[in-house]
Design a protein around this motif. Structure first.
Motif, PDB file in Angstrom:
ATOM      1  N   GLN A  94     -17.988 -22.678 -10.919  1.00 42.98           N
ATOM      2  CA  GLN A  94     -17.298 -22.307  -9.690  1.00 42.98           C
ATOM      3  C   GLN A  94     -18.294 -21.736  -8.669  1.00 42.98           C
ATOM      4  OE1 GLN A  94     -13.529 -20.309 -10.125  1.00 42.98           O
ATOM      5  NE2 GLN A  94     -12.842 -22.341 -10.671  1.00 42.98           N
ATOM      6  N   VAL A  95     -17.964 -21.893  -7.404  1.00 44.11           N
ATOM      7  CA  VAL A  95     -18.848 -21.441  -6.343  1.00 44.11           C
ATOM      8  C   VAL A  95     -18.217 -20.248  -5.632  1.00 44.11           C
ATOM      9  CG1 VAL A  95     -20.061 -22.108  -4.238  1.00 44.11           C
ATOM     10  CG2 VAL A  95     -19.619 -23.808  -6.030  1.00 44.11           C
ATOM     11  N   ALA A  96     -19.007 -19.190  -5.495  1.00 41.18           N
ATOM     12  CA  ALA A  96     -18.505 -17.992  -4.818  1.00 41.18           C
ATOM     13  C   ALA A  96     -18.198 -18.325  -3.364  1.00 41.18           C
ATOM     14  CB  ALA A  96     -19.541 -16.877  -4.898  1.00 41.18           C
ATOM     15  N   GLY A  97     -17.041 -17.860  -2.869  1.00 38.20           N
ATOM     16  CA  GLY A  97     -16.678 -18.124  -1.480  1.00 38.20           C
ATOM     17  C   GLY A  97     -15.851 -19.391  -1.328  1.00 38.20           C
ATOM     18  N   GLU A  98     -15.983 -20.322  -2.295  1.00 41.21           N
ATOM     19  CA  GLU A  98     -15.183 -21.560  -2.224  1.00 41.21           C
ATOM     20  C   GLU A  98     -14.066 -21.544  -3.251  1.00 41.21           C
ATOM     21  OE1 GLU A  98     -17.440 -25.169  -2.481  1.00 41.21           O
ATOM     22  OE2 GLU A  98     -18.928 -24.354  -1.075  1.00 41.21           O
ATOM     23  N   ASP A  99     -14.458 -21.291  -4.507  1.00 39.21           N
ATOM     24  CA  ASP A  99     -13.462 -21.308  -5.581  1.00 39.21           C
ATOM     25  C   ASP A  99     -12.981 -19.910  -5.900  1.00 39.21           C
ATOM     26  OD1 ASP A  99     -13.809 -24.133  -6.067  1.00 39.21           O
ATOM     27  OD2 ASP A  99     -15.770 -23.559  -6.872  1.00 39.21           O
ATOM     28  N   TYR A 100     -13.832 -18.949  -5.689  1.00 36.64           N
ATOM     29  CA  TYR A 100     -13.436 -17.576  -5.991  1.00 36.64           C
ATOM     30  C   TYR A 100     -14.108 -16.629  -5.005  1.00 36.64           C
ATOM     31  CZ  TYR A 100     -17.990 -16.690  -8.232  1.00 36.64           C
ATOM     32  OH  TYR A 100     -19.315 -16.500  -8.483  1.00 36.64           O
ATOM     33  N   SER A 101     -13.521 -15.444  -4.869  1.00 36.64           N
ATOM     34  CA  SER A 101     -14.127 -14.417  -4.022  1.00 36.64           C
ATOM     35  C   SER A 101     -14.367 -13.183  -4.848  1.00 36.64           C
ATOM     36  CB  SER A 101     -13.194 -14.010  -2.887  1.00 36.64           C
ATOM     37  OG  SER A 101     -12.980 -15.060  -2.023  1.00 36.64           O
ATOM     38  N   CYS A 102     -15.335 -12.380  -4.440  1.00 25.50           N
ATOM     39  CA  CYS A 102     -15.508 -11.109  -5.105  1.00 25.50           C
ATOM     40  C   CYS A 102     -15.465 -10.013  -4.052  1.00 25.50           C
ATOM     41  CB  CYS A 102     -16.840 -11.079  -5.853  1.00 25.50           C
ATOM     42  SG  CYS A 102     -18.224 -11.549  -4.838  1.00 25.50           S
ATOM     43  N   LEU A 103     -14.694  -8.986  -4.326  1.00 25.73           N
ATOM     44  CA  LEU A 103     -14.596  -7.871  -3.391  1.00 25.73           C
ATOM     45  C   LEU A 103     -15.143  -6.612  -4.050  1.00 25.73           C
ATOM     46  CD1 LEU A 103     -10.958  -8.362  -2.028  1.00 25.73           C
ATOM     47  CD2 LEU A 103     -13.087  -9.134  -1.008  1.00 25.73           C
ATOM     48  N   PRO A 104     -16.361  -6.192  -3.653  1.00 32.39           N
ATOM     49  CA  PRO A 104     -16.887  -4.955  -4.236  1.00 32.39           C
ATOM     50  C   PRO A 104     -16.066  -3.777  -3.732  1.00 32.39           C
ATOM     51  CG  PRO A 104     -18.361  -5.821  -2.547  1.00 32.39           C
ATOM     52  CD  PRO A 104     -17.287  -6.831  -2.731  1.00 32.39           C
ATOM     53  N   GLY A 105     -15.835  -2.809  -4.617  1.00 30.51           N
ATOM     54  CA  GLY A 105     -15.038  -1.641  -4.231  1.00 30.51           C
ATOM     55  C   GLY A 105     -13.635  -2.031  -3.823  1.00 30.51           C
ATOM     56  N   LEU A 106     -13.112  -3.123  -4.351  1.00 29.87           N
ATOM     57  CA  LEU A 106     -11.786  -3.649  -4.025  1.00 29.87           C
ATOM     58  C   LEU A 106     -11.637  -3.926  -2.538  1.00 29.87           C
ATOM     59  CD1 LEU A 106      -9.450  -1.437  -6.240  1.00 29.87           C
ATOM     60  CD2 LEU A 106     -10.744  -3.459  -6.868  1.00 29.87           C
ATOM     61  N   GLY A 107     -12.751  -4.073  -1.822  1.00 30.92           N
ATOM     62  CA  GLY A 107     -12.679  -4.343  -0.401  1.00 30.92           C
ATOM     63  C   GLY A 107     -12.303  -3.118   0.415  1.00 30.92           C
TER      64      GLY A 107
END
Lengths: 410, 297
Positions: free
Chosen positions: A275-288
């Motif tokens: 999977q590609v970050a930003g396309e298939d999944y997102s990650c939010l540090p500190g829950l955004g």
């Protein structure tokens, strides 16, 4: 020449104990999954290239299984050459009892304090001004992993912070998704609570509770909001009947679940799944909400062996582990952040780079392992397991019990 | 009594006494000594390493205010009662059936006893899979057409104990059956003949004549089952790890976790002392009734 070397190795092996040219060092750790094993192999390679022999003592079953084995070997008079622990207080009493090798001289000679970043990593290796362990990586808990597919299926945009996530949860449920995936193991619910606490109560309140052990703050206004958010999250995770964290991550990867609160080690799973970050999944540090990461991770301790030759090997291994080349090679395989501020991780992916930026910006907190004793953490784990797994405890009750644990914490 | 008589008393069976010295030492030093040591240190604030700093009953206060410990105690009581009852009843009934001179008795006996050869870890894992809704019974029944069939005891807080119980019984009843069968075989054939002559129904003969005669077998079995219940640990670890939530926690697991994971020796010692105390509370009155008082004939 090469033939001669091979022959010499064989001869040395045949002669066994009589000709110890390469000092052997047994290293115990609990890194057994694919990426972890590859990462630890980097240490082994570097150590063997330096002319020593690495004896791998991997203990399967995770830290919870491995630590009791390691501790009983050290206290029982059968110490290994080096052993992994998490940064912090897990080995505190072993150090106090004088069972660990003092690394201060190497650390000062090489100037560890100048390049180890954040310095809190070295502080948690320090007792009475002496250094007893080598931090090797930084892992942070504060990540929300989101499945783009799940949100597309539910017809809502991918959230950019926890509040939006909570607002989108009913839509996910209506689309037959589980909003929040979470495994049933105690450390996962306890960890998720810690993440919510930093994001919602803010770093000051978190520090007051976890560092100063202030029970008033733990029972106060800010933490009440944390417990309310946790009670809401408890509803979101209701149908995730899985045990292991990677099974829960897999639910996010396949789009069965909207998101998961999990440390940066989850990233490896997304990578393996292509999977590609930003396309298939997102990650939010500190829950955004609060872009802060905690700087837990792993460290190596070197039990006293009373053998000058082995001691030299131990010190050599310690200095290898913090050297720039080994740090880069190890952390790329492990998916964790390096403990040096001065190395370049070009190959890092998006999420890792986000982490590096936050780290460089200094928005960091120590990890729970560094501030709380294993005993207190265990009590919190018990409370969290109970709280997350059933509706029978209200947010207020849980908070009252939490404050009581903090009041007793040492 | 002459002077030569006295030493005789002490030195009688000298060889046997010498031979039993190692066991006596083991019992005194290891069992009693270690037990006392544990009890003493449960009153300290030892963490990872034992140290003698007494804190009174603090550890016990904390123990009994911990909801996980309370749940563990309740669980072991429920599990213990049910497990004791069911393994005795099922074991005895199976033995009574096998005692009817059935064909292939050996085969049946082997089949029933076989689970006992497995370790609790294996039993726990096998039953974890069987009861797993994704792969186990639930999915099999659903694949037969009952789409809404739900059977997931290990994921339901109020049913999880019964999920453990099924696995425990599956493993344990075979042994109970064998012990009972041996007991039944020990009953004199004449008794059966006599009861038949008197026209007593078979079930009454079992209930009022045979079972009372099998008292020693029952006591042996009881001790075996009870000791299995008190140290219930590995089955839980393999099958549920105490979950969901803390619904299937047991005292032995609390003790292990405190000692080795949480680095709180004194808390673990307090837990194990409570376990010992509970066993003694049950054992002492029973032993008093069994061995003290008036002698049975």
């Amino acid at each position: 020449m090469k033939k001669f070397a091979v022959a010499a190795t064989f001869a040395a092996a045949l002669m066994g104990t009589t000709a110890i040219h390469a000092t052997e060092l047994e290293v115990t750790h609990w890194w057994t999954s694919g990426g972890e094993a590859a990462a630890v192999a980097e240490f082994a390679r570097a150590f063997e290239e330096a002319g020593y022999t690495w004896i791998d003592g991997a203990i399967a079953g995770g830290g919870g299984t491995a630590r009791p084995v390691m501790i009983s070997r050290i206290t029982g008079g059968d110490p290994m050459g080096a052993t992994q622990f998490n940064h912090g207080r897990q080995a505190e009493e072993l150090v106090e009892a004088g069972l660990m090798l003092d690394l201060t001289e190497v650390a000062e000679a090489e100037g560890w304090r100048d390049f180890i970043h954040p310095t809190s990593l070295l502080d948690s290796c320090t007792l009475d001004g002496r250094i007893y362990c080598v931090p090797v990586n930084i892992h942070s808990w504060q990540w929300l992993w989101l499945s783009h597919k799940a949100f597309e299926d539910a017809g809502v945009p991918v959230p950019t912070n926890w509040d939006e996530f909570a607002a989108a949860a009913p839509a996910l449920e209506a689309a037959g998704k589980i909003p929040l995936a979470m495994g049933n193991q105690p450390w996962q619910s306890s960890g998720a609570f810690g993440v919510l606490a930093i994001a919602i109560a803010g770093s000051e309140a978190w520090e007051a509770v976890n560092i100063d052990k202030n029970a008033d703050v733990a029972g106060g206004e800010e933490y009440a909001r944390v417990f309310e958010a946790a009670a809401a999250a408890r509803e979101f995770r209701k149908n995730s009947n899985v045990q292991d964290w990677n099974q829960a991550t897999n639910m996010v990867i396949t789009g069965q679940a909207g998101g998961q609160i999990m440390g940066d080690w989850a990233q490896g799973e997304f990578q393996v799944a292509g999977q590609v970050a930003g396309e298939d999944y997102s990650c939010l540090p500190g829950l955004g909400v609060n872009e802060i990461i905690s700087t837990g991770g792993d460290a190596f301790y070197f039990p006293k062996l009373n053998d000058p030759e082995k001691e030299a090997a131990q010190l050599a291994l310690a200095s290898l582990m913090v050297s720039p080349e080994v740090q880069v090679a190890f952390n790329l395989k492990k998916g964790s952040l390096p403990i040096r501020g001065d190395v370049d991780l070009e190959a890092a992916n998006d999420c890792m780079k986000k982490g590096l930026e936050i780290l460089a910006g200094g928005n960091i907190l120590p990890d729970g392992n560094q501030t709380l004793s294993p005993d207190t953490q265990g009590q919190i784990e018990d409370l969290m397991t109970e709280f997350w797994s059933s509706d029978s405890i209200s947010a207020e009750d849980a908070q009252r019990r939490y404050a009581a644990i903090i009041a007793q914490a040492d | 009594m002459d002077r030569a008589g006295r030493p005789n008393q002490l030195f009688r069976n000298l060889n046997a006494k010498i031979a039993s010295i190692p066991m006596v030492l083991t019992a005194v030093v290891i069992f009693t000594g270690a037990t006392l040591w544990t009890v003493v240190y449960s009153f300290t604030n030892s963490r990872l390493l034992p140290r003698l700093e007494f804190v009174g009953f603090d550890q016990y206060e904390r123990l009994w205010s911990s909801s996980r410990w309370i749940v563990s105690i309740q669980n072991i009581m429920i599990y213990g009662t049910l497990s004791l009852t069911f393994s005795l009843v099922i074991g005895f009934v199976l033995a009574a059936f096998l005692d009817q001179k059935v064909r292939f008795e050996n085969t049946f006996r082997t089949i029933f006893l076989y689970p006992f050869a497995l370790s609790f870890i294996v039993t726990g894992l096998v039953w974890q899979w069987i009861l797993n809704p994704e792969f186990g019974i639930q999915s099999v029944v659903r694949s037969w057409g009952w789409e809404n069939f739900v059977f997931d005891p290990l994921y339901n807080q109020s049913l999880v104990l019964y999920g453990l119980l099924i696995a425990g019984l599956w493993q344990g009843t075979g042994l109970v059956m064998c012990l009972m069968l041996a007991g039944l075989r020990g009953i004199d054939e004449e008794i059966w003949k006599a009861s038949r002559v008197d026209g007593i129904p078979v079930w009454k003969t079992y209930l009022f004549i045979i079972i009372p005669m099998m008292r020693p077998v029952f006591i042996t079995t009881l001790v075996l089952i009870a000791s299995g219940i008190v140290r219930l640990y590995d089955l839980v670890v393999a099958q549920t790890s105490g979950g969901p939530g803390i619904a299937s926690e047991v005292p032995a697991k609390y003790v292990y976790d405190s000692l080795f994971l949480r680095q709180n020796l004194a808390q673990g010692f307090a837990g194990s002392t409570m376990m010992l105390l509970t066993v003694l509370i049950v054992l002492i009155p029973w032993a008093y009734l069994e061995f003290g008082g008036k002698k049975r004939d």
